[in-house]
Design an enzyme around this catalytic site. Structure first.
Site, PDB file in Angstrom:
ATOM      1  N   TYR A  65      30.952  35.723  38.348  1.00 57.80           N
ATOM      2  CA  TYR A  65      30.252  34.441  38.503  1.00 57.80           C
ATOM      3  C   TYR A  65      30.278  34.000  39.965  1.00 57.80           C
ATOM      4  CZ  TYR A  65      29.503  29.377  38.181  1.00 57.80           C
ATOM      5  OH  TYR A  65      29.043  28.099  38.359  1.00 57.80           O
ATOM      6  N   SER A  88      28.167  26.372  43.635  1.00 51.63           N
ATOM      7  CA  SER A  88      29.504  26.152  43.097  1.00 51.63           C
ATOM      8  C   SER A  88      30.533  26.469  44.171  1.00 51.63           C
ATOM      9  CB  SER A  88      29.742  27.044  41.875  1.00 51.63           C
ATOM     10  OG  SER A  88      31.106  27.029  41.491  1.00 51.63           O
TER      11      SER A  88
END
Length: 251
Positions: A157, A144
């Site tokens: 995250y 990501s």
């Protein structure tokens, strides 16, 4: 074996209900893929995903797999490779978590880290060893852009994806010259079930767009893929911004 254009005939998805993974599977099935393994926790959603792919023509199997149970990974994935060579392993599992809740409840934060990083390390190493043993294949890992620089709004995250990204790049270096291709994919905000209800970020994309980028990356044997490509420049600027400036950004 992959076909003359580098497209896989067999696919193993780790995270068999991932919208990005299923979009990728559909795209590859339309090209050449004829055998698909969907690995995930047994559930109606996993069986439904398998049924939808079967309707497109390939042989589709499900295999029980739990990212949080690394001791089972060798056995679970070994059963897949025992049935024949796997051309592509797509590591697509992960959870976003809830930053505010996870900060208050460290156990929740640990679950995010264990799923996104330690579970992926285990599954990645098991898959890489099997691919190396057969002498060919690709390992594609969904990272990501959040891993490029941890932001206060989602640093739990983001830090887990940063670890996964670094691990994948190192694994690719370690496997260089073995016949195994490793590719890390860095999507931005993806419109999916995982992000439903969240404020959409600039340059948002879709599972189908990520799938297209993965296919192109496989053909080119890319090592890093950004989706959309403009994020490469945006994240480079953020990564190199002085911390005093970075802290003032509304991110």
């Amino acid at each position: 074996m992959k076909d003359a254009f580098g497209m896989p005939q067999s696919l193993l998805v780790l995270g068999g209900t991932s919208e990005i993974a299923l979009a990728t599977a559909r795209r590859l099935i339309a090209r050449r893929t004829r055998t698909v393994w969907l690995a995930g926790r047994p559930s109606p959603a996993l069986e439904q995903a398998a049924g939808q792919l079967r309707a497109l023509g390939p042989d589709v199997h499900t295999v029980p797999f739990d990212a949080l149970d690394p001791e089972s990974h060798e056995t679970a994935l070994g059963k897949v490779f025992a049935n024949g060579d796997v051309d592509l392993v797509l590591l697509a599992f992960g959870i976003l978590g809830d930053q505010a809740t996870d900060e208050r409840e460290p156990v929740n934060a640990v679950r995010v880290a264990q799923t996104n990083y330690t579970g992926a390390v285990s599954a990645g190493l098991v898959s890489a060893r099997a691919l190396q043993a057969q002498g060919h294949g690709s390992l594609v890992v969904l990272s990501s852009v959040a891993g490029e620089r941890a932001r206060r709004s989602n640093f739990i995250y983001g830090s887990s994806k940063a670890g996964l990204d670094a691990f994948t790049q190192g694994l690719g270096d370690a496997l260089h010259g073995t016949g195994v291709h490793v590719m890390v994919v860095r999507p931005g905000f993806v419109r999916s079930k995982m992000t439903r209800g969240l404020e959409e970020a600039p340059l948002a994309t879709t599972p189908e767009a990520v799938a297209t980028a993965i296919e192109i990356g496989l053909r080119r044997r890319s090592e890093v893929v950004w989706v959309p490509g403009a994020l490469r420049v945006v994240m480079s600027a953020l990564r190199h911004a002085p911390r005093s400036v970075f802290r003032r950004l509304p991110i």
